[in-house]
Design a protein around this motif. Structure first.
Motif, PDB file in Angstrom:
ATOM      1  N   SER A  57      24.148  -1.633 -27.921  1.00 31.36           N
ATOM      2  CA  SER A  57      23.173  -2.409 -29.008  1.00 31.36           C
ATOM      3  C   SER A  57      21.570  -2.116 -28.840  1.00 31.36           C
ATOM      4  O   SER A  57      20.934  -2.442 -29.776  1.00 31.36           O
ATOM      5  N   ASN A  58      21.357  -1.552 -27.752  1.00 30.21           N
ATOM      6  CA  ASN A  58      20.057  -0.868 -27.562  1.00 30.21           C
ATOM      7  C   ASN A  58      18.739  -2.154 -27.838  1.00 30.21           C
ATOM      8  O   ASN A  58      17.790  -1.827 -28.921  1.00 30.21           O
ATOM      9  N   GLY A  60      16.066  -2.810 -26.437  1.00 29.69           N
ATOM     10  CA  GLY A  60      14.898  -2.271 -26.231  1.00 29.69           C
ATOM     11  C   GLY A  60      14.276  -1.497 -26.979  1.00 29.69           C
ATOM     12  O   GLY A  60      13.216  -0.854 -27.019  1.00 29.69           O
ATOM     13  N   ASN A  61      14.988  -0.988 -28.040  1.00 28.45           N
ATOM     14  CA  ASN A  61      14.480  -0.143 -29.109  1.00 28.45           C
ATOM     15  C   ASN A  61      14.027   1.268 -28.405  1.00 28.45           C
ATOM     16  O   ASN A  61      12.969   1.837 -28.899  1.00 28.45           O
ATOM     17  N   PRO A 112      15.117   8.465 -20.891  1.00 26.70           N
ATOM     18  CA  PRO A 112      15.031   7.289 -21.965  1.00 26.70           C
ATOM     19  C   PRO A 112      13.630   7.789 -22.605  1.00 26.70           C
ATOM     20  O   PRO A 112      12.721   8.084 -21.859  1.00 26.70           O
ATOM     21  N   THR A 114      10.438   5.799 -24.887  1.00 28.90           N
ATOM     22  CA  THR A 114      10.076   4.614 -25.715  1.00 28.90           C
ATOM     23  C   THR A 114       8.852   5.317 -26.774  1.00 28.90           C
ATOM     24  O   THR A 114       9.159   6.614 -26.887  1.00 28.90           O
ATOM     25  N   ASN A 118       7.209   0.476 -29.625  1.00 25.93           N
ATOM     26  CA  ASN A 118       7.407  -0.397 -28.736  1.00 25.93           C
ATOM     27  C   ASN A 118       6.080  -0.956 -27.818  1.00 25.93           C
ATOM     28  O   ASN A 118       5.738  -1.888 -27.532  1.00 25.93           O
ATOM     29  N   ASP A 131      11.471  -7.299 -21.133  1.00 25.53           N
ATOM     30  CA  ASP A 131      11.847  -5.808 -21.256  1.00 25.53           C
ATOM     31  C   ASP A 131      12.397  -5.360 -19.675  1.00 25.53           C
ATOM     32  O   ASP A 131      12.725  -4.258 -19.594  1.00 25.53           O
ATOM     33  N   GLU A 138      14.276  -3.576 -22.710  1.00 24.39           N
ATOM     34  CA  GLU A 138      14.245  -1.930 -22.306  1.00 24.39           C
ATOM     35  C   GLU A 138      15.217  -1.713 -21.372  1.00 24.39           C
ATOM     36  O   GLU A 138      15.654  -0.636 -21.005  1.00 24.39           O
ATOM     37  N   SER A 141      18.700  -1.411 -22.344  1.00 21.89           N
ATOM     38  CA  SER A 141      18.682  -0.187 -23.324  1.00 21.89           C
ATOM     39  C   SER A 141      18.936   1.014 -22.015  1.00 21.89           C
ATOM     40  O   SER A 141      19.845   1.943 -22.300  1.00 21.89           O
ATOM     41  N   GLN A 144      22.578   0.900 -20.627  1.00 23.56           N
ATOM     42  CA  GLN A 144      23.485   1.228 -21.670  1.00 23.56           C
ATOM     43  C   GLN A 144      23.459   2.792 -21.585  1.00 23.56           C
ATOM     44  O   GLN A 144      24.793   3.129 -21.949  1.00 23.56           O
TER      45      GLN A 144
END
Length: 497
Positions: A57-58, A60-61, A112, A114, A118, A131, A138, A141, A144
């Motif tokens: 679903s992420n 934290g973008n 990862p 960002t 963000n 976050d 985040e 995320s 995940q």
């Protein structure tokens, strides 16, 4: 290296609440890189580094990038590496040296990434509870991404590790606290204790003057972030440069206190020894005698990640902005985690540490030392602040060319006939005599960052004398005269060194 930005004004964004927060936090988030904004490198596209989508679903973008050596067997370890501010996954992949050891030892990498969507400086939001807490933003995320990589590469879920630089290191500490059931180990490079900050103002405090909490208080923050009933904790390596003015070296001490308390061990090192690049390694063993916490103090290193370009077995990485040529931190971290298949870091030579190290005499530019002889020693190495400064066959040494009125820390190690360096002695501090005053003209903000002044309630005061200097900003300028170590007075009317 340059100084971090002072706070600046709010600006509008697409989403007002999050936008205001992200814009103002750019200054706090700049802890990952000491200077102001630098040009962001190209998006992650280095050879071998690929983007992975559909990892959850992420919330934290974040973006997920990964690297896996060819023919990686099932059951291999997994390392998660978090970049610093104004950086991206490609930058960290290219400079940190981790791909070298992924190929050599056989494990997958997840990087990862960002973005400015963000955080204005593309920092991981380590100081935002939404976050950095378990199951949120985040942090979720990143978790995940771990799940995705374990499934995609067949990684061993019991051997997942996480590392990061600065803002990435702050997030690393929080991930270790929030997910001790996911990570077997972590490495915090120029970072902050877990849960040190939960706001922008607290982030500044952590960076420049971390709270002096007790080990139990720091440990409680980890235990409260972890799932209830947690009894198994990750092994933690802490990397810190002694000349870091963005994340003060005191953070390494607080990190040590935090994680040794979590492990239920004391804050006195089980052993201390010298490595290359002016690095001192202090290890803290668990009940079984294995290092649970390591602290690497790199003498003279500013804010950044320690790398050591070259083709030697202990070398790695490449230099760049905030990738500093000292020692290959990735190599030593990988060995600490046992990724090389040979267990923990190799021990020192068999000779014991010299005892009785003492300051025989001091002068304005000279320190003389003495210590007890070690049976079997062919010579002795002398270290100042972790950096070798001399070698002698006797049990005495004089260090020269020093600054007046300055404190220096020394240790000594015995060397056997084969050249193997033994355990390092307990340290002793010597202070040279005399003092040469110095004058410094700068803004109140720069004085504070350099340690010549401190701020309280938005006002600035001279370190030592406590003289008021006005508002803490870049527009108010004063001249400070240092009249003794750690003691400054306002000298706007004239200053002569």
């Amino acid at each position: 290296m340059g100084q971090p930005h002072p706070p600046f004004r709010f600006a509008k964004s697409r989403r007002l609440t999050r936008g205001i927060r992200r814009w103002v936090t750019a200054a706090a988030g700049s802890l990952a890189l000491t200077g102001g904004l630098v040009a962001v490198g190209p998006q992650a596209s280095a050879a071998g580094l690929t983007q992975v989508t559909g990892f959850g679903s992420n919330p934290g973008n974040l973006s997920m990038y990964a690297y896996a050596p060819q023919a990686l067997p099932a059951g291999a370890p997994l390392v998660v590496a978090l970049h610093g501010c104004t950086q991206n996954a490609s930058d960290y992949y290219a400079h940190s040296g981790w791909p070298t050891f992924a190929d050599r030892y056989g494990f997958a990498l997840v990087l990862p990434q960002t973005s400015s969507a963000n955080n204005a400086n593309s920092c991981f939001n380590w100081f935002e509870p939404g976050d950095s807490a378990r199951g949120q933003g985040e942090a979720l995320s990143i978790k995940q991404m771990v799940d995705k990589a374990v499934a995609q590469y067949g990684s061993d879920s019991r051997r997942v590790y996480i590392t990061g630089l600065s803002a990435g290191a702050g997030m690393t500490a929080n991930m270790l606290a929030a997910y001790p059931d996911v990570f077997a180990g972590g490495s915090i490079g120029s970072g902050l204790p877990a849960s040190c900050a939960t706001s922008v103002s607290a982030a500044y405090t952590c960076m420049y003057s971390p709270p002096d909490k007790s080990p139990a208080q720091w440990g409680a923050l980890v235990r409260s972030a972890a799932p209830a009933g947690t009894t198994s904790w990750p092994r933690v390596a802490i990397w810190q440069g002694t000349a870091d003015t963005t994340v003060q070296p005191a953070n390494a001490t607080e990190l040590r206190d935090q994680w040794t308390d979590v492990w239920g061990i004391g804050q006195t090192p089980s052993r201390t020894r010298s490595l290359t690049g002016g690095t001192t390694l202090s290890e803290y063993d668990d009940a079984s005698g294995e290092p649970a916490v390591q602290v690497y103090s790199v003498s003279g290193m500013a804010h950044g990640l320690a790398v050591d370009p070259g083709s030697g077995p202990e070398q790695c990485g490449s230099t760049g902005t905030y990738y500093l040529d000292t020692i290959c931190s990735s190599y030593h971290t990988a060995r600490f985690w046992g990724l090389d298949g040979a267990g923990q870091e190799p021990g020192p030579g068999s000779l014991p540490a010299p005892t009785g190290l003492a300051v025989a005499s001091t002068a304005d530019t000279r320190v003389s030392l003495s210590w007890n002889a070690v049976p079997g020693a062919a010579s002795y190495e002398v270290y100042r602040a972790g950096t070798k400064v001399g070698s002698t066959a006797s049990t005495a040494y004089t260090d020269t060319g020093l600054a007046t009125g300055t404190a220096y820390g020394y240790t000594v190690a015995a060397v056997d006939a084969s050249g193997a360096v033994g355990a390092v002695s307990a340290s002793v501090t010597a202070t040279t005599t005399g003092y040469t005053p110095t004058c410094h003209t700068a803004s109140n903000y720069d004085h504070t960052v350099a340690g010549r002044a401190y701020q309280s309630g938005g006002s600035t005061y001279a370190t030592g004398s406590g003289q008021a200097m006005g508002l803490w900003n870049t527009f108010t300028t004063h001249t400070l005269k240092q009249t003794a170590p750690g003691y400054y007075v306002v000298a706007d009317s004239g200053c002569s060194a």
